[in-house]
Scaffold this active site. Structure first.
Site, PDB file in Angstrom:
ATOM      1  N   HIS A 247       0.768  -1.323  -0.204  1.00  0.00           N
ATOM      2  CA  HIS A 247      -0.058   0.029   0.138  1.00  0.00           C
ATOM      3  C   HIS A 247       0.879   1.298  -0.036  1.00  0.00           C
ATOM      4  O   HIS A 247       0.294   2.429  -0.579  1.00  0.00           O
ATOM      5  CB  HIS A 247      -0.944   0.137   1.006  1.00  0.00           C
ATOM      6  CG  HIS A 247      -2.192   0.783   0.839  1.00  0.00           C
ATOM      7  ND1 HIS A 247      -2.327   1.951   0.586  1.00  0.00           N
ATOM      8  CD2 HIS A 247      -3.494   0.332   1.387  1.00  0.00           C
ATOM      9  CE1 HIS A 247      -3.581   2.397   0.505  1.00  0.00           C
ATOM     10  NE2 HIS A 247      -4.362   1.510   0.857  1.00  0.00           N
TER      11      HIS A 247
ATOM     12  N   ASP B 246      -9.322  -7.622 -18.013  1.00  0.00           N
ATOM     13  CA  ASP B 246      -9.483  -8.778 -18.980  1.00  0.00           C
ATOM     14  C   ASP B 246      -8.156  -9.194 -19.554  1.00  0.00           C
ATOM     15  O   ASP B 246      -7.389  -8.611 -20.116  1.00  0.00           O
ATOM     16  CB  ASP B 246     -10.305  -8.007 -19.760  1.00  0.00           C
ATOM     17  CG  ASP B 246     -10.643  -8.921 -21.221  1.00  0.00           C
ATOM     18  OD1 ASP B 246     -10.517 -10.019 -20.978  1.00  0.00           O
ATOM     19  OD2 ASP B 246     -11.676  -8.572 -22.065  1.00  0.00           O
TER      20      ASP B 246
END
Length: 435
Positions: free
Chosen positions: A148, A381
């Site tokens: 993070h 994708d």
């Protein structure tokens, strides 16, 4: 679910033309320094047919060439300040398999079994880790972990979309803005807001943890689904006392409902004060805007209320508290924070509040919300279409809730709510109540 680990290796960026120098580094910004120094893991699931592993690997290498920070390492400069070393040492890439079908073993809510679908989050030097787990039915689960300190959810989701674009032979779009030096303090600085006790605390301040008999083993991560019809009714009720003003957002309305419902399920004392920590993205709040900035650019809103008021006032009361707190984290607030972080933190020996909270697994009587409603996570994708499941991994922190678009993708919302087992049944009974 028995996961068999196969190959584990390091994947490095693949550059077109002359590779850049490896002697550079990037200093962490004041927004990076105030967030959590830990890996966050997400889980994707894909139906067959799945592209070859080589295609996914090559796409990752190409994406890393544009998002080079992920392939680096954390370090310190000559002054001891944290930096990202642009040394191209690479990311961890693991191949694994399960000899059962995905539908037989895949949990649709966060549970400890998800931890086997991504590399460990502890003691990791790589800034990104990927695990591809194939199932006997031909399905694929991608476990992705990222530090993070390097980037927030907005940036990380954009990187994941870019990975998919590279796998499909497309140009990466949009291109990220990498300059972490753009957040300069004003001269003279203007400390317009209070930041001590919010983003930063005194490092000598001892954190007081709640006296609760339950332990981490008693925390259960529950998933609740809110349909579009329910959300519409909830938003209407939350905005019913708002006069001619603009209705509250679906997020504000749902969070107000959850705040009240979880507070009631916890059976908190009516005189106790409870607050919610809400992430606020600065990309469109800063003037000028920086929509494609890569890194951390988040501060927090902290609406709070006495339990008695929260539960006895109508829903619009809690919704307005949330709305007003979020609105106040505006351009002026972000710039005040930049001035404060540059001038006051070292002078007053302050440490990030997030760092102090890292070891805390119980947020009682408070909540923290991670809203992923606007992130394009479903657009990862690889060439086989988007995922049919997306969810966070298992984070057993009581009171840390995640809001995600449902994988039905009809506008409904899934909420992951970690609560003590003793409070869960009450929450289940009232989580759909509009009374």
């Amino acid at each position: 679910m028995k996961v068999k680990i196969g190959r584990s290796r390091i994947i490095k960026p693949l550059y077109e033309g002359t590779p850049p120098t490896i002697t550079n580094h990037i200093s962490l910004s004041v927004f990076d320094k105030v967030t959590y120094d830990q890996h966050v893991a997400v889980i994707y699931a894909y139906r067959p047919p799945i592209p070859p592993t080589a295609t996914i690997e090559l796409g990752l290498q190409k994406a890393l060439a544009e998002y080079r920070e992920w392939a680096g390492r954390l370090g310190k400069d000559d002054n001891g300040d944290p930096i990202i070393l642009l040394n191209d040492e690479g990311v961890r890439f693991v191949e694994a398999s399960v000899d059962r079908s995905l539908d037989q073993v895949m949990p649709f809510r966060p549970s400890a079994s998800l931890l086997s679908l991504h590399p460990s989050l502890e003691g990791v030097v790589e800034l990104v880790q990927v695990q591809l787990t194939t199932f006997i039915c031909g399905s694929l689960v991608v476990g992705f972990t990222a530090n993070h300190l390097v980037a927030d959810g907005h940036s990380t989701s954009n990187f994941l979309v870019a990975w998919g674009q590279a796998c499909r032979g497309l140009e990466i779009n949009p291109l990220p803005l990498h300059d972490r030096t753009i957040f300069s303090p004003r001269d003279p600085p203007i400390f317009e807001f209070e930041h001590k006790g919010f983003e930063y605390i005194n490092k000598k301040l001892k954190k007081v943890y709640p006296l609760i008999h339950n332990g981490v083993d008693d925390i259960v991560a529950h998933k609740v689904h809110y349909s579009t019809a329910f959300l519409a009714k909830l938003k209407s009720k939350a905005s019913s006392l708002n006069g001619n003003n603009k209705p509250f957002s679906t997020f504000e309305s749902l969070l107000a409902h959850l705040w009240r419902t979880i507070t009631r399920a916890r059976s908190l004392s009516e005189h106790e004060v409870t607050q919610v920590r809400i992430s606020v993205d600065g990309r469109h709040r800063l003037n000028p805007k920086v929509p494609n900035y890569f890194g951390n650019l988040v501060l927090w809103a902290f609406p709070k209320a006495k339990v008695n008021d929260l539960l006895n006032q109508p829903l619009p009361y809690a919704t307005k508290l949330i709305h007003d707190a979020v609105v106040n984290v505006n351009d002026n607030y972000f710039k005040s924070y930049i001035d404060f972080a540059n001038h006051k933190v070292k002078e007053e020996e302050l440490v990030p509040n997030a760092v102090a909270d890292t070891e805390e697994s119980i947020l009682w009587p408070n909540l923290e919300v991670d809203s992923w409603l606007r992130f394009p996570f479903y657009e990862l994708d690889f060439g086989c279409g988007g995922p049919y499941i997306f969810m966070p991994s298992f984070f057993p922190t009581e009171g840390m809730i995640f809001l995600l678009p449902s994988f039905i993708q009809d506008g409904s919302i899934d909420v992951f709510v970690p609560l003590f087992r003793d409070n869960l049944e009450t929450f289940k009974q009232i989580c759909y109540s509009l009374d």
